[in-house]
Every structure is written in structure tokens, then in C-alpha cells.
Design a protein around this motif. Structure first.
Motif, PDB file in Angstrom:
ATOM      1  N   LEU A 152       0.823  -1.216   0.000  1.00  0.00           N
ATOM      2  CA  LEU A 152       0.000   0.000   0.000  1.00  0.00           C
ATOM      3  C   LEU A 152       0.854   1.261   0.000  1.00  0.00           C
ATOM      4  CD1 LEU A 152      -2.911   1.108   0.246  1.00  0.00           C
ATOM      5  CD2 LEU A 152      -2.610   1.066   2.711  1.00  0.00           C
ATOM      6  N   LEU A 153       1.924   1.279   0.771  1.00  0.00           N
ATOM      7  CA  LEU A 153       2.754   2.484   0.868  1.00  0.00           C
ATOM      8  C   LEU A 153       3.441   2.789  -0.459  1.00  0.00           C
ATOM      9  CD1 LEU A 153       4.327   1.975   4.416  1.00  0.00           C
ATOM     10  CD2 LEU A 153       2.352   3.347   3.762  1.00  0.00           C
ATOM     11  N   ASN A 154       3.947   1.763  -1.127  1.00  0.00           N
ATOM     12  CA  ASN A 154       4.593   1.985  -2.429  1.00  0.00           C
ATOM     13  C   ASN A 154       3.595   2.480  -3.452  1.00  0.00           C
ATOM     14  OD1 ASN A 154       7.081   1.204  -1.446  1.00  0.00           O
ATOM     15  ND2 ASN A 154       6.832  -0.963  -2.056  1.00  0.00           N
ATOM     16  N   ALA A 155       2.361   1.947  -3.401  1.00  0.00           N
ATOM     17  CA  ALA A 155       1.342   2.408  -4.342  1.00  0.00           C
ATOM     18  C   ALA A 155       1.000   3.871  -4.113  1.00  0.00           C
ATOM     19  CB  ALA A 155       0.089   1.550  -4.210  1.00  0.00           C
ATOM     20  N   MET A 156       0.993   4.321  -2.867  1.00  0.00           N
ATOM     21  CA  MET A 156       0.704   5.726  -2.566  1.00  0.00           C
ATOM     22  C   MET A 156       1.843   6.631  -3.031  1.00  0.00           C
ATOM     23  SD  MET A 156      -0.898   5.239   1.260  1.00  0.00           S
ATOM     24  CE  MET A 156      -0.850   6.999   1.585  1.00  0.00           C
ATOM     25  N   ARG A 157       3.104   6.167  -2.928  1.00  0.00           N
ATOM     26  CA  ARG A 157       4.248   6.993  -3.338  1.00  0.00           C
ATOM     27  C   ARG A 157       4.442   6.979  -4.850  1.00  0.00           C
ATOM     28  NH1 ARG A 157       6.712   4.710   1.415  1.00  0.00           N
ATOM     29  NH2 ARG A 157       7.547   3.034   0.107  1.00  0.00           N
ATOM     30  N   ASP A 158       4.102   5.883  -5.500  1.00  0.00           N
ATOM     31  CA  ASP A 158       4.380   5.742  -6.931  1.00  0.00           C
ATOM     32  C   ASP A 158       3.569   6.714  -7.756  1.00  0.00           C
ATOM     33  OD1 ASP A 158       3.490   4.091  -9.635  1.00  0.00           O
ATOM     34  OD2 ASP A 158       5.621   3.874  -9.124  1.00  0.00           O
ATOM     35  N   GLY A 159       2.279   6.753  -7.527  1.00  0.00           N
ATOM     36  CA  GLY A 159       1.420   7.670  -8.268  1.00  0.00           C
ATOM     37  C   GLY A 159       1.118   7.216  -9.672  1.00  0.00           C
ATOM     38  N   GLY A 160       1.665   6.106 -10.111  1.00  0.00           N
ATOM     39  CA  GLY A 160       1.431   5.611 -11.454  1.00  0.00           C
ATOM     40  C   GLY A 160       0.296   4.618 -11.502  1.00  0.00           C
ATOM     41  N   ALA A 161       0.314   3.796 -12.533  1.00  0.00           N
ATOM     42  CA  ALA A 161      -0.722   2.790 -12.681  1.00  0.00           C
ATOM     43  C   ALA A 161      -0.579   1.738 -11.601  1.00  0.00           C
ATOM     44  CB  ALA A 161      -0.646   2.152 -14.073  1.00  0.00           C
ATOM     45  N   LEU A 162      -1.725   1.302 -11.060  1.00  0.00           N
ATOM     46  CA  LEU A 162      -1.700   0.317  -9.995  1.00  0.00           C
ATOM     47  C   LEU A 162      -1.269  -1.049 -10.501  1.00  0.00           C
ATOM     48  CD1 LEU A 162      -4.945   1.199  -7.987  1.00  0.00           C
ATOM     49  CD2 LEU A 162      -2.580   1.667  -7.361  1.00  0.00           C
ATOM     50  N   SER A 163      -1.428  -1.279 -11.776  1.00  0.00           N
ATOM     51  CA  SER A 163      -1.049  -2.578 -12.320  1.00  0.00           C
ATOM     52  C   SER A 163       0.437  -2.846 -12.185  1.00  0.00           C
ATOM     53  CB  SER A 163      -1.457  -2.664 -13.799  1.00  0.00           C
ATOM     54  OG  SER A 163      -0.833  -1.608 -14.541  1.00  0.00           O
ATOM     55  N   SER A 193      -6.323   9.126  -0.450  1.00  0.00           N
ATOM     56  CA  SER A 193      -7.550   9.470  -1.186  1.00  0.00           C
ATOM     57  C   SER A 193      -7.310   9.367  -2.687  1.00  0.00           C
ATOM     58  CB  SER A 193      -8.008  10.873  -0.807  1.00  0.00           C
ATOM     59  OG  SER A 193      -8.277  10.954   0.575  1.00  0.00           O
ATOM     60  N   GLU A 194      -6.156   9.823  -3.145  1.00  0.00           N
ATOM     61  CA  GLU A 194      -5.842   9.732  -4.573  1.00  0.00           C
ATOM     62  C   GLU A 194      -5.688   8.275  -4.990  1.00  0.00           C
ATOM     63  OE1 GLU A 194      -2.341  12.026  -5.021  1.00  0.00           O
ATOM     64  OE2 GLU A 194      -3.338  13.968  -4.681  1.00  0.00           O
ATOM     65  N   LEU A 195      -5.114   7.457  -4.071  1.00  0.00           N
ATOM     66  CA  LEU A 195      -4.975   6.038  -4.380  1.00  0.00           C
ATOM     67  C   LEU A 195      -6.345   5.398  -4.579  1.00  0.00           C
ATOM     68  CD1 LEU A 195      -3.275   3.443  -4.632  1.00  0.00           C
ATOM     69  CD2 LEU A 195      -3.436   3.220  -2.139  1.00  0.00           C
ATOM     70  N   ILE A 196      -7.318   5.750  -3.750  1.00  0.00           N
ATOM     71  CA  ILE A 196      -8.662   5.187  -3.889  1.00  0.00           C
ATOM     72  C   ILE A 196      -9.279   5.625  -5.207  1.00  0.00           C
ATOM     73  CG2 ILE A 196     -10.979   5.146  -2.877  1.00  0.00           C
ATOM     74  CD1 ILE A 196      -8.906   3.512  -1.364  1.00  0.00           C
ATOM     75  N   GLU A 197      -9.059   6.905  -5.612  1.00  0.00           N
ATOM     76  CA  GLU A 197      -9.626   7.384  -6.875  1.00  0.00           C
ATOM     77  C   GLU A 197      -9.005   6.653  -8.064  1.00  0.00           C
ATOM     78  OE1 GLU A 197     -12.158   9.324  -7.342  1.00  0.00           O
ATOM     79  OE2 GLU A 197     -12.421   9.427  -5.144  1.00  0.00           O
ATOM     80  N   ARG A 198      -7.696   6.438  -8.005  1.00  0.00           N
ATOM     81  CA  ARG A 198      -7.038   5.687  -9.074  1.00  0.00           C
ATOM     82  C   ARG A 198      -7.576   4.267  -9.140  1.00  0.00           C
ATOM     83  NH1 ARG A 198      -1.377   6.400  -6.770  1.00  0.00           N
ATOM     84  NH2 ARG A 198      -0.883   4.623  -8.142  1.00  0.00           N
ATOM     85  N   ALA A 199      -7.833   3.667  -7.942  1.00  0.00           N
ATOM     86  CA  ALA A 199      -8.365   2.309  -7.924  1.00  0.00           C
ATOM     87  C   ALA A 199      -9.764   2.266  -8.501  1.00  0.00           C
ATOM     88  CB  ALA A 199      -8.356   1.779  -6.493  1.00  0.00           C
ATOM     89  N   ARG A 200     -10.589   3.297  -8.246  1.00  0.00           N
ATOM     90  CA  ARG A 200     -11.938   3.355  -8.824  1.00  0.00           C
ATOM     91  C   ARG A 200     -11.875   3.322 -10.351  1.00  0.00           C
ATOM     92  NH1 ARG A 200     -16.425   5.101  -5.900  1.00  0.00           N
ATOM     93  NH2 ARG A 200     -16.038   5.597  -3.689  1.00  0.00           N
ATOM     94  N   GLU A 201     -10.865   4.025 -10.918  1.00  0.00           N
ATOM     95  CA  GLU A 201     -10.769   4.127 -12.373  1.00  0.00           C
ATOM     96  C   GLU A 201     -10.290   2.821 -13.000  1.00  0.00           C
ATOM     97  OE1 GLU A 201      -8.194   7.385 -13.067  1.00  0.00           O
ATOM     98  OE2 GLU A 201      -9.591   8.907 -12.275  1.00  0.00           O
ATOM     99  N   GLU A 202      -9.412   2.087 -12.302  1.00  0.00           N
ATOM    100  CA  GLU A 202      -8.805   0.908 -12.906  1.00  0.00           C
ATOM    101  C   GLU A 202      -9.562  -0.384 -12.601  1.00  0.00           C
ATOM    102  OE1 GLU A 202      -4.629   0.568 -12.288  1.00  0.00           O
ATOM    103  OE2 GLU A 202      -4.296   2.752 -12.305  1.00  0.00           O
ATOM    104  N   ILE A 245     -11.784   6.461   9.408  1.00  0.00           N
ATOM    105  CA  ILE A 245     -11.152   7.422   8.487  1.00  0.00           C
ATOM    106  C   ILE A 245     -11.390   7.020   7.042  1.00  0.00           C
ATOM    107  CG2 ILE A 245      -8.929   8.397   7.798  1.00  0.00           C
ATOM    108  CD1 ILE A 245      -7.994   7.962  10.687  1.00  0.00           C
ATOM    109  N   ILE A 246     -11.353   5.719   6.797  1.00  0.00           N
ATOM    110  CA  ILE A 246     -11.503   5.235   5.413  1.00  0.00           C
ATOM    111  C   ILE A 246     -12.959   5.239   4.976  1.00  0.00           C
ATOM    112  CG2 ILE A 246     -11.053   3.275   3.889  1.00  0.00           C
ATOM    113  CD1 ILE A 246      -8.812   2.456   5.784  1.00  0.00           C
ATOM    114  N   ALA A 247     -13.914   5.104   5.916  1.00  0.00           N
ATOM    115  CA  ALA A 247     -15.326   4.923   5.576  1.00  0.00           C
ATOM    116  C   ALA A 247     -15.882   5.988   4.636  1.00  0.00           C
ATOM    117  CB  ALA A 247     -16.152   4.856   6.860  1.00  0.00           C
ATOM    118  N   PRO A 248     -15.579   7.290   4.777  1.00  0.00           N
ATOM    119  CA  PRO A 248     -16.147   8.277   3.841  1.00  0.00           C
ATOM    120  C   PRO A 248     -15.711   8.069   2.392  1.00  0.00           C
ATOM    121  CG  PRO A 248     -15.363   9.355   5.836  1.00  0.00           C
ATOM    122  CD  PRO A 248     -14.869   7.947   5.880  1.00  0.00           C
TER     123      PRO A 248
END
Length: 706
Positions: free
Chosen positions: A568-579, A611-620, A639-642
Motif C-alpha cells: 500500500l505504501l509503495n502504491a501511494m508513493r508511486d502515483g502511477g498505474a496500480l497494475s 484518497s488519490e490512491l482510492i480514486e485511481r483504484a476506482r478508475e482501474e 477514516i476510510i469509511a467516507p
């Protein structure tokens, strides 16, 4: 699939408080739930009843000592008038109910029981003399004393032994009155029928002998008292007669007739004294008036008072000779003065005679009164003496004629066993065992606060139950998904499909994209639910990402093998495609595992990067399933529920306390734009079927392979 009673989309987190309040107010004991609870655990009740029955039977047949009761029947006899009307002098029993009840207490009184103990030698019988035997507690105390070198022998005085034996014997005596009759029973309970018969008859005879003894003692006391009283009255009579005789001799008493004559003489003297006194008073008054008229020269007024013919002739002579009138008036005054002096002389002689006579009358009257009083006392003493003398003779005759007021109607001849009553004791043990069993079950029921049904869960939470996941028969966590693949028609597989269907139908036309799973406390199969749900949604050909949001406990590592960089931490720092960061599993869904960090997990999930990670996940991805920590443990899930579309709240079946569940849901009370639903996990299929809850209670198990 379970049809929820309350639509999970009917209200967001802002209305969760109202739903919880509603559910809380409905927490009353359901009678059917209670009965089902007892039925499921009926073996406990049967076990306690069986133990109670066996204990009662063992006590009655092996432990309890047989008790025999022998009864002697006593008849009260009507109390008849005593010879020579001595009811008030001699004791006798009344046949009123109060008197009979009193006699029952007399039978059990200490004096009579003491006689029984001494007469029958009960001091040597361990059944009656408690000092001859030691109880279990006494033996224990004696053993403790022996360990410390203290003497175990207790010393009792003879009186203490007798008192203890009498008390013990009293507890074995049974007395009862037969209603509406003059009959009552005297019974004795012992461990031997022969002993009971002997003691019952002996006590009855002691009671009858005691009645005679009491009467004889009372009569003897009355004789002694009357003898003493008669002697005293005789002496008083003699004394009063002698006093009257001496008074008559020493006071020269006259008769009543002579006393009356003296009274008449005194009355005549009293009249003469009164007339003389009146004559003196009248003369002195006239002397004063005449002297005044003479000094004034009023001869006419003088003539009106003095009736003198000579004075009247001088007054009528013409011419009037005043010197002669004055001389005649002086003569009249001198005569009147002489008459007054004569009356005064008579009064001086009459008054002493009257006083002397009155004193004599008073003396004779007092003496006569005293004599009459003494004579009356003499007569009273004589009458009282004769009465007591007569009573003394009557009681002396009765002294040897005493008999008891009761008689033995039937002696004790048999002694049936009255204890132990095997059937009754066994029944009592059975009932006692049932009470103990019910008490244990009720205590267990009241202490148990887990939710056991969909209805109870929805009532407690105010939320719909979207699924019920049973226990999975696996030993290792990594065997979870292989088990579901190998058993596609198992109860667990079908339950996950039901959950998947309920989840996708929560918002028709708009399936949830981000699903958050949380629970109240750890150990409620939240991770298991997330994994199985991810597998089932991916089976529909949808892209699914399983995200581990519990950075404190990295549980997914026990289910999957993954690259350490795929976190999870690397995905938040990477900012690229989750794949490029996620791990593609062999089960058709992607995995993004958590990672431990020096930064607090709550700060990580509160960051914009998450929050940005969740938005990227919604798109992919079609669906993102987030496995969050329990809400009462850490604040991460709140914190995550909203950021989620749906929150699935996992509840362990029949385990998590209701108040904790409600406390956990209140943590999400102000989470808006999030739909809520609950999932019952770890459901015991057999127990649920016995309770009659859920789909497992309606024969649905016939459709499952395992």
C-alpha cells in the motif's frame, strides 16, 4: 439469498444513530428464543435432573437412617364437678382447644422429658445423647487440634450432658391433636421400631402420672394452707371474744333503753336552758329600754312595756303625779332586774347538769358502738373460721381421691417407618436437579449477549443482514480459496454468492465500486469475508482489487504469497498505474497488501495520497474491497469509511456482545454517503439449524455438498 428487512440504502451514516436507538429499545427477551435456547441445551437440564435423581435415591437408600414413629393415643375426659363443690380449690384440665394445645406442650416440657430420659436410660443411647457421637465437623476440628498437639477430648459436666440429651429427645417427640375431639397423640421417632413403641408408652404414662402428681401437690398445698389459716382464725376469734368481754366488764355499760332515758332527760334540760337563756335576754333588753324611757320621762311608753295596774292608775290620775310615777317606775325596773338575776342563777345551775349528762351519754354511746363492732367482728371471725374449717375437712377427704384428667385410649403397638421416603426424596432430587439446571441455563442465557439470528441482528443494529457465512472446515488459512474452488456447491461457497448478490443489488444500476469491510473486535472473520468476496466478484469477470488497510496486523500474508514491494505504501508513493504495483493472484483478482511503517496508520489513511490512491483504484477496477481493522481497536476504519460506497460490518455469530456491536456502529454514526450492511460470520450450521435461524433452519442444507 436473504431478503433484508431494512434497506441498507435507506439511510446513510447520519441516520445510523436513530436506527441504533430503535434497535436498542427493542432488546426484550423473546420467549421463543429462550425456549429454543433451552431446547438446544436440553442435555444440560437432563444431566442435572439425572444427577439430582441419583443423588436423592442414593441418599434415601444408602445414606439416610430409617426413622420409625410409634404413637400412643390419649383421651381427655370431661371435667366433672369435684366432690363437695371443690372446682375452685383443686386443679383440673379444661377440654377447650386452648387447654388441649397447652397439654401438648406439657408433654414436650423439660420436666417430663427429663423424667423420660432418666427412666429409660437414654443418657447411654448415642441416638439421644449427642455427646456420645461426634459429627463430621467435630472430627475435622479434632483432627486440626491433634495436629497442633491439643487435646481432642471435650469435657462435659453431668448437667450439660443431661441438658443436651433432653434437647435431643425433645426433637424426637411428636404431639398432635385430633380436630373436634378430646383426643391427642403422643409419638416418638427413633431408629428402632421397638424403641419407638417403648418410649411412646413410657412418655404417655409419665404424662398421666404427672397429672396426678400435680393435683396431689396442689391439694396438699391447699390442705397445709387451710390448716394454717384455720389456726389463725381460731386464735383471732378467741382474741375478739375476750376483748368484747373485757370491754363490757370495764366500761359499766348501760342498756340501750337506759341510754334512751338519759337522752330524754338531756333533751328536757336542754329545753330549760334554752328557755332561761331566752328569758334573760328578753329581761336585759326590757331593762335597757325602760331605763331609757324613764330617763326621758316617757311614762306613756313605759306603761306600754310594763303591765302594772298600780303604774297605770298613777298615770291616769289627775293631776298626774310625776314623782309617784317615777318612784313606781323605779320599783318596776328593780323588780325586773331581780327577775333577770334569778334567771341567770338558774342558768348557772342548769348548764353544768346538762354538760355532765351529755358527757355521760357520749361515753355510753361510744362504748356501746365499740362493743357492737367487736361483736360483729366476733361473728365474722366465727363465720370465716367455720367456713375454712369446713373446706379443710372437704379437701382432706379429697386428698386421697385424685385421678388424672386423661386416660390412655390406645397404647403404641406398632411403629411404621416414616423416613426416608424414597420416592419423595428421589422426586425432590429430580426437581432440585431441574431447578439447578434451569438456573444454570438461565444464567448462561442472561450472560450470553451474542446475536444468533438475522432478526436479532437487524433488531440490534437497525441494519440489513446481507449474508451469513458459515464456518469453513479448514485447518490452515491458505487452504481457504482452494477449499472453495474444490467445493463450489459447499455451504460457504453458496453463502458468499448470496453475499455477493446482496451487495451488487444494494444500489440497482450502480454497483458499489469501493467496499469497506470492518468489524467490532478482532477475530470476526473479516479478512476471510473480504477474500471470499473478492474471489466471487472476480468470478463474474469483473476486475477486483483486494486492498489490505490493516498496517498493524498484516494478515493477508498468511493467505497469499506476494512481492514485498507490492504494498500500500509503495502504491501511494508511486502515483502511477496500480497494475505496476499490485500482485496478480491465481484466483482472478489483484492484491495490494499492507506494509508496516513508522508513520501512524491513521495519519496514512487521512492523507491526500491515500484518497488519490482510492480514486485511481476506482478508475482501474470494477470493485475495490478494503480490509480495514476493527473499529473499536483503532480509528482507521472510521477514516476510510467516507471514501467507500458501502461498509460491510462483520459480526461473529453467537459471539460478539450486542452492546459492543452497537458501540462499534456508533463510531460510524456521522459517516455520510456510505451505505451500511452487516454480515454474520462463523455461523455454526448445526447449531443454527437447531435454533431455527436463517436459511440453515429451513432445510437448505440439503442443497450443499458439505
Amino acid at each position: 439469498m436473504n431478503t433484508p428487512n431494512t434497506s441498507p440504502t435507506s439511510g446513510n451514516g447520519a441516520h445510523l444513530t436513530n436506527r441504533l436507538s430503535y434497535g436498542k429499545g427493542e432488546q426484550d427477551i423473546d420467549l421463543m428464543v429462550l425456549l429454543t435456547f433451552l431446547w438446544v441445551r436440553k442435555w444440560i437440564l437432563l444431566l442435572t435432573m439425572g444427577v439430582g435423581l441419583l443423588c436423592g435415591a442414593y441418599y434415601a437408600l444408602r445414606v439416610a437412617e430409617p426413622q420409625f414413629l410409634s404413637t400412643t393415643r390419649i383421651a381427655f375426659e370431661e371435667r366433672t364437678p369435684q366432690l363437695l363443690n371443690l372446682d375452685s380449690m383443686l386443679p383440673g384440665a379444661s377440654t377447650e382447644s386452648q387447654a388441649i394445645n397447652t397439654e401438648l406442650e406439657v408433654v414436650r416440657s423439660i420436666p417430663l422429658v427429663t423424667k423420660l430420659v432418666l427412666q429409660e436410660g437414654l443418657l447411654d443411647d448415642p441416638e439421644f445423647n449427642p455427646t456420645l457421637t461426634k459429627s463430621g465437623l467435630s472430627k475435622v476440628i479434632g483432627g486440626v487440634k491433634g495436629l497442633f498437639g491439643m487435646s481432642n477430648d471435650e469435657q462435659y459436666t453431668d448437667q450439660q450432658i443431661l441438658n443436651a440429651t433432653v434437647r435431643q429427645t425433645t426433637t424426637k417427640i411428636r404431639t398432635s391433636a385430633q380436630r373436634d375431639t378430646f383426643l391427642f397423640n403422643i409419638g416418638v421417632v427413633t431408629t428402632s421400631s421397638e424403641k419407638s413403641i417403648r418410649l411412646a408408652n413410657a412418655l404417655a404414662q409419665i404424662y398421666l402420672d404427672n397429672q396426678v402428681t400435680v393435683k396431689f401437690e396442689a391439694t396438699e398445698y391447699a390442705v397445709n394452707w387451710l390448716s394454717q389459716r384455720v389456726a389463725e382464725l381460731e386464735q383471732e376469734l378467741k382474741t375478739s371474744e375476750e376483748t368484747a368481754k373485757k370491754l363490757r366488764e370495764n366500761s359499766n355499760l348501760v342498756s340501750q333503753e337506759a341510754l334512751d332515758q338519759l337522752s330524754i332527760r338531756a333533751s328536757g334540760l336542754r329545753d330549760r336552758v334554752e328557755q332561761t337563756t331566752l328569758e334573760i335576754e328578753r329581761g336585759e333588753t326590757n331593762l335597757s329600754v325602760l331605763q331609757t324611757l324613764l330617763d326621758a320621762g316617757d311614762f306613756d311608753g313605759f306603761a306600754e312595756i310594763v303591765e302594772s295596774a298600780a303604774f297605770n292608775r298613777l298615770l291616769q290620775a289627775q293631776p298626774r303625779n310625776e314623782s309617784a310615777l317615777r318612784a313606781e317606775a323605779t320599783t318596776q325596773i328593780a323588780q325586773l332586774r331581780s327577775s333577770v338575776r334569778s334567771a341567770q342563777a338558774r342558768l348557772l345551775s342548769l348548764q353544768p347538769a346538762l354538760d355532765e349528762l351529755q358527757a355521760q351519754i357520749d361515753e355510753q354511746t361510744a362504748a356501746l358502738i365499740r362493743l357492737n363492732t367487736l361483736l360483729r367482728d366476733v361473728e365474722a371471725n366465727r363465720a370465716l373460721y367455720e367456713t375454712f374449717l369446713t373446706r379443710l375437712k372437704e379437701i382432706s377427704i379429697q386428698l386421697g381421691l385424685q385421678r388424672p384428667d386423661s386416660r390412655i385410649l390406645s397404647e403404641a403397638t406398632s411403629a411404621p417407618m416414616i423416613a426416608p421416603r424414597t420416592v419423595m426424596v428421589s422426586a425432590f432430587g429430580l426437581v432440585f436437579g431441574a431447578v439447578v439446571g434451569l438456573g444454570l441455563l438461565m444464567l448462561q442465557f442472561l450472560r450470553h449477549s451474542g446475536l444468533q439470528s438475522v432478526t436479532a441482528t437487524e433488531r440490534a443494529t437497525g441494519l440489513a443482514v446481507l449474508g451469513q457465512l458459515p464456518l469453513v472446515p479448514i485447518k490452515r488459512r491458505q487452504d481457504l480459496l482452494p477449499y472453495l474452488i474444490k467445493n463450489p456447491t459447499s455451504a460457504m461457497a453458496e453463502a458468499v454468492r448470496n453475499l455477493r448478490t446482496s451487495l451488487l443489488m444494494m444500489q440497482p444500476g450502480k454497483p458499489p465500486a469501493v467496499v469497506l469491510l470492518s468489524s467490532t473486535v478482532p477475530g470476526e472473520s473479516k479478512t476471510t469475508t473480504a477474500i471470499t468476496l473478492a474471489k466471487n466478484v472476480s468470478d463474474l469477470g469483473r476486475r477486483v482489487l483486494l486492498m489490505e488497510a490493516d498496517n498493524r496486523r498484516l494478515t493477508l500474508a498468511e493467505y497469499f504469497e506476494s512481492d514485498a514491494s507490492s504494498n500500500l505504501l509503495n502504491a501511494m508513493r508511486d502515483g502511477g498505474a496500480l497494475s505496476d504495483v499490485v500482485t496478480q493472484t491465481e484466483y482472478g483478482f489483484d492484491l495490494l497488501m499492507g506494509a508496516q511503517s513508522s508513520v501512524n496508520a491513521a495519519d496514512i489513511f487521512s492523507s491526500s495520497a491515500f484518497s488519490e490512491l482510492i480514486e485511481r483504484a476506482r478508475e482501474e477496477y470494477d470493485m475495490v474491497i478494503i480490509d480495514a481493522p476493527p473499529v473499536l481497536a483503532v480509528p482507521d476504519a472510521r477514516i476510510i469509511a467516507p471514501l467507500a460506497d458501502v461498509l460491510l460490518y462483520c459480526i461473529a455469530w453467537n459471539a460478539t456482545p450486542e452492546n459492543q456491536i452497537q458501540a462499534g456502529l456508533r463510531e460510524f454514526a456521522f459517516t455520510d454517503n456510505t451505505a451500511f450492511g452487516t454480515v454474520l460470520t462463523k455461523v455454526d450450521r448445526k447449531a443454527a439449524a437447531q435454533y431455527g435461524y436463517g436459511g440453515y433452519g429451513y432445510g437448505a442444507g440439503a442443497y450443499y455438498d458439505t
